[in-house]
Design a protein around this motif. Structure first.
Motif, mmCIF file in Angstrom:
data_model
loop_
_atom_site.group_PDB
_atom_site.id
_atom_site.type_symbol
_atom_site.label_atom_id
_atom_site.label_comp_id
_atom_site.label_asym_id
_atom_site.label_seq_id
_atom_site.Cartn_x
_atom_site.Cartn_y
_atom_site.Cartn_z
ATOM 1 N N ASP A 179 0.873 -1.178 0.000
ATOM 2 C CA ASP A 179 0.000 0.000 0.000
ATOM 3 C C ASP A 179 0.910 1.227 0.000
ATOM 4 O O ASP A 179 1.579 1.511 0.995
ATOM 5 C CB ASP A 179 -0.880 -0.040 1.259
ATOM 6 N N ASN B 33 4.740 2.873 6.953
ATOM 7 C CA ASN B 33 5.020 2.117 8.179
ATOM 8 C C ASN B 33 4.561 0.673 8.070
ATOM 9 O O ASN B 33 5.194 -0.226 8.610
ATOM 10 C CB ASN B 33 4.330 2.764 9.383
ATOM 11 N N MET B 34 3.480 0.491 7.336
ATOM 12 C CA MET B 34 2.959 -0.862 7.162
ATOM 13 C C MET B 34 3.941 -1.666 6.300
ATOM 14 O O MET B 34 4.222 -2.824 6.596
ATOM 15 C CB MET B 34 1.578 -0.786 6.501
ATOM 16 N N THR C 4 0.388 4.234 0.255
ATOM 17 C CA THR C 4 0.033 5.338 1.148
ATOM 18 C C THR C 4 0.455 5.050 2.587
ATOM 19 O O THR C 4 0.217 5.846 3.482
ATOM 20 C CB THR C 4 -1.486 5.611 1.130
ATOM 21 N N GLU C 5 1.056 3.907 2.839
ATOM 22 C CA GLU C 5 1.354 3.491 4.220
ATOM 23 C C GLU C 5 2.778 2.959 4.382
ATOM 24 O O GLU C 5 2.996 1.753 4.392
ATOM 25 C CB GLU C 5 0.371 2.397 4.633
ATOM 26 N N ARG D 18 -3.187 -1.228 9.009
ATOM 27 C CA ARG D 18 -2.440 0.013 9.246
ATOM 28 C C ARG D 18 -2.084 0.110 10.724
ATOM 29 O O ARG D 18 -2.960 -0.066 11.568
ATOM 30 C CB ARG D 18 -3.325 1.232 8.938
#
Ligand code: ADP
Length: 144
Positions: free
Chosen positions: A10, A15-16, A12-13, A117
């Motif tokens: 993803d 940290n994930m 947009t993430e 998330r």
């Protein structure tokens, strides 16, 4: 045992994505596996009518794909993997459908996803991760 590994990202993430790095590196090392990163973008049409940008200010599909490809390569570069075993793909559609389709297409034998998330603590398993676990015909590693 796991030679072709799909790692959906993803974009947009950050940290994930970071969560899965040690797991992917570990599996990749064990079998000289090929790692396929996949980022799924929403269809451009889903932005229309949201009123956030006047028509004409949307990026062209080509720009959007190029931008996503560069972003995915940046994420992939954070993994310590041999370059000739890394593959990056951008798809457009519903993440869960595209992830399952790509797994079939490349003959993946393992899919590695983060559970959700990190900043959303209500759900222990995000909707995409849940669908992949439920519908994939391969093993799925859910990283928590
Ligand atoms: P949440 O619902 O908390 O956002 P998700 O189930 O969407 O959690 O995310 C879990 C995992 O699903 C991510 O770590 C990633 O592997 C995958 N994923 C989610 N969205 C996308 C996407 N747009 N493209 C590729 N993979 C995705």
């Amino acid at each position: 045992m796991y030679k072709t590994i799909l790692v959906p990202i993803d974009l947009t993430e950050d940290n994930m994505s970071r969560l899965v790095i040690p797991h992917v590196e570990n599996f990749a090392r064990q079998e000289d596996a090929h790692i396929h990163f996949l980022a799924v973008l929403p269809p451009l049409s889903s932005f229309y009518g949201m009123g956030s940008l006047p028509v004409g200010h949307y990026p062209s599909e080509k720009d959007r794909l190029q931008h996503a490809e560069a972003g995915l390569r940046q994420v992939a570069a954070q993994f310590n993997l041999p370059e000739d075993r890394v593959h990056c793909t951008i798809a457009i559609g519903a993440p869960r459908d595209r992830i399952l389709l790509q797994a079939e297409e490349i003959g993946a034998d393992l899919i590695i996803v983060a559970s959700h998330r990190p900043d959303i603590t209500t759900y222990l398993l995000g909707s995409t991760a849940a669908s992949v676990v439920r519908h994939a015909s391969t093993a799925v590693l859910v990283v928590r």
